[in-house]
Design a protein around this motif. Structure first.
Motif, PDB file in Angstrom:
ATOM      1  N   GLY A   6       0.756  -1.157   0.023  1.00 27.99           N
ATOM      2  CA  GLY A   6      -0.026   0.036   0.091  1.00 27.99           C
ATOM      3  C   GLY A   6       0.824   1.213   0.274  1.00 27.99           C
ATOM      4  O   GLY A   6       0.373   2.460   0.195  1.00 27.99           O
ATOM      5  N   GLY A  27       1.952   3.129  -2.391  1.00 27.55           N
ATOM      6  CA  GLY A  27       1.812   4.132  -3.213  1.00 27.55           C
ATOM      7  C   GLY A  27       0.713   4.920  -2.857  1.00 27.55           C
ATOM      8  O   GLY A  27       0.690   6.291  -2.861  1.00 27.55           O
ATOM      9  N   TRP A  28      -0.209   4.547  -1.769  1.00 26.88           N
ATOM     10  CA  TRP A  28      -1.453   5.079  -1.344  1.00 26.88           C
ATOM     11  C   TRP A  28      -0.902   6.334  -0.454  1.00 26.88           C
ATOM     12  O   TRP A  28      -1.406   7.411  -0.184  1.00 26.88           O
ATOM     13  N   LEU A  29       0.403   5.942   0.423  1.00 22.30           N
ATOM     14  CA  LEU A  29       0.727   6.845   1.523  1.00 22.30           C
ATOM     15  C   LEU A  29       1.290   7.904   0.728  1.00 22.30           C
ATOM     16  O   LEU A  29       1.594   9.235   1.320  1.00 22.30           O
ATOM     17  N   GLU A  30       1.956   7.762  -0.720  1.00 19.42           N
ATOM     18  CA  GLU A  30       2.591   8.825  -1.240  1.00 19.42           C
ATOM     19  C   GLU A  30       1.716   9.544  -2.399  1.00 19.42           C
ATOM     20  O   GLU A  30       1.996  10.121  -3.148  1.00 19.42           O
ATOM     21  N   ARG A  31       0.263   9.407  -2.015  1.00 15.93           N
ATOM     22  CA  ARG A  31      -0.686  10.015  -3.141  1.00 15.93           C
ATOM     23  C   ARG A  31      -0.682  11.410  -2.978  1.00 15.93           C
ATOM     24  O   ARG A  31      -0.320  12.095  -2.190  1.00 15.93           O
ATOM     25  N   SER A  91      -3.209  13.663  -3.432  1.00 13.85           N
ATOM     26  CA  SER A  91      -4.154  14.394  -2.947  1.00 13.85           C
ATOM     27  C   SER A  91      -3.873  14.547  -1.159  1.00 13.85           C
ATOM     28  O   SER A  91      -4.487  15.156  -0.519  1.00 13.85           O
ATOM     29  N   ARG A  92      -2.658  13.866  -0.800  1.00 10.64           N
ATOM     30  CA  ARG A  92      -2.490  13.864   0.798  1.00 10.64           C
ATOM     31  C   ARG A  92      -2.385  15.121   1.452  1.00 10.64           C
ATOM     32  O   ARG A  92      -2.852  15.427   2.310  1.00 10.64           O
TER      33      ARG A  92
END
Ligand SMILES: C[S@@+](CC[C@H](N)C(=O)[O-])C[C@H]1O[C@@H](n2cnc3c(N)ncnc32)[C@H](O)[C@@H]1O
Length: 206
Positions: free
Chosen positions: A65, A67-71, A73-74
């Protein structure tokens, strides 16, 4: 087959001695307090069925996961720059980012520590490898990685000014033991910062 009672009791004593010596020599077992946690059969699918202070502990977010931490929109969704500004960092601070993941926060904090550093701590070696890759790519040298265990961030005593946990504490399988170790790792006057998002966003299930 029937065994004489003396053999059975000798065997039981041997097992007890064997187990206790293992427990005392294995820090992962010796340091664990079991009576403060409850295992419940009915639980949330995102949890591990283990409860601490009435709260269910969440499953660990796997390195797949990342990639989600680096999104992109964060910054809009979670405003990490506001977190960093609120920390009141000093240039020579030693900051432990516990449950660092890909180091998203570590790399935002590091440029504020011209004479200090970030210790990026995680239990997943794959996450630490990603941090190593970003370190080279971003050319940031004051981020060091530390491999933690479920019960300890593996930080030296009185070595950090600040421990920060962003979106991570809810995953700790042994939150009590980890906090005890964090307190030992703080320098006198050291601080702990928790960041969790459920309070602001009821759609977050964890
Ligand atoms: C949802 S990610 C958040 C990562 C990062 N803090 C961020 O906000 O981008 C949670 C991380 O905590 C780590 N973690 C879970 N239990 C841990 C423990 N006991 N000690 C250190 N890290 C842990 C996981 O491996 C995962 O990388």
């Amino acid at each position: 087959m029937k065994y004489p009672k003396t053999i059975i009791s000798f065997f039981s004593i041997f097992i007890v001695i064997l187990f206790s010596s293992f427990a005392f020599t294995n820090p992962a077992i010796a340091n664990v307090t079991t009576d403060i946690y409850q295992q419940r059969p009915n639980h949330h699918p995102d949890g591990i069925g283990k409860f601490y202070l009435g709260r269910e502990i969440a499953q660990v977010m796997g390195h797949t996961g990342a990639g989600w931490l680096e999104r992109q929109s964060r910054e809009v969704e979670e405003q990490p720059s506001k977190i960093v500004a609120a920390l009141g960092l000093k240039p020579n601070d030693i900051v432990a980012d516990i449950g660092a993941g890909t180091g998203y926060l570590s790399f935002l904090i590091a440029p504020h520590l011209s004479q200090g550093k970030v210790l990026a701590v995680d239990i997943q070696p794959e996450m630490l490898e990603i941090i190593g890759y970003f370190k080279e790519e971003k050319k940031i040298n004051n981020v060091e990685t530390i491999l933690a265990t479920e019960t300890s961030p593996n930080l030296p005593a009185e070595s950090i000014n600040l421990a920060i946990m962003v979106d991570a504490y809810h995953e700790f399988a042994y939150p009590h033991e980890v906090m005890v170790e964090i307190v030992k790792a703080l320098k006198p006057g050291g601080r702990v910062a928790f960041v969790e998002y459920r309070g602001e966003n009821p759609l977050i299930m964890i």
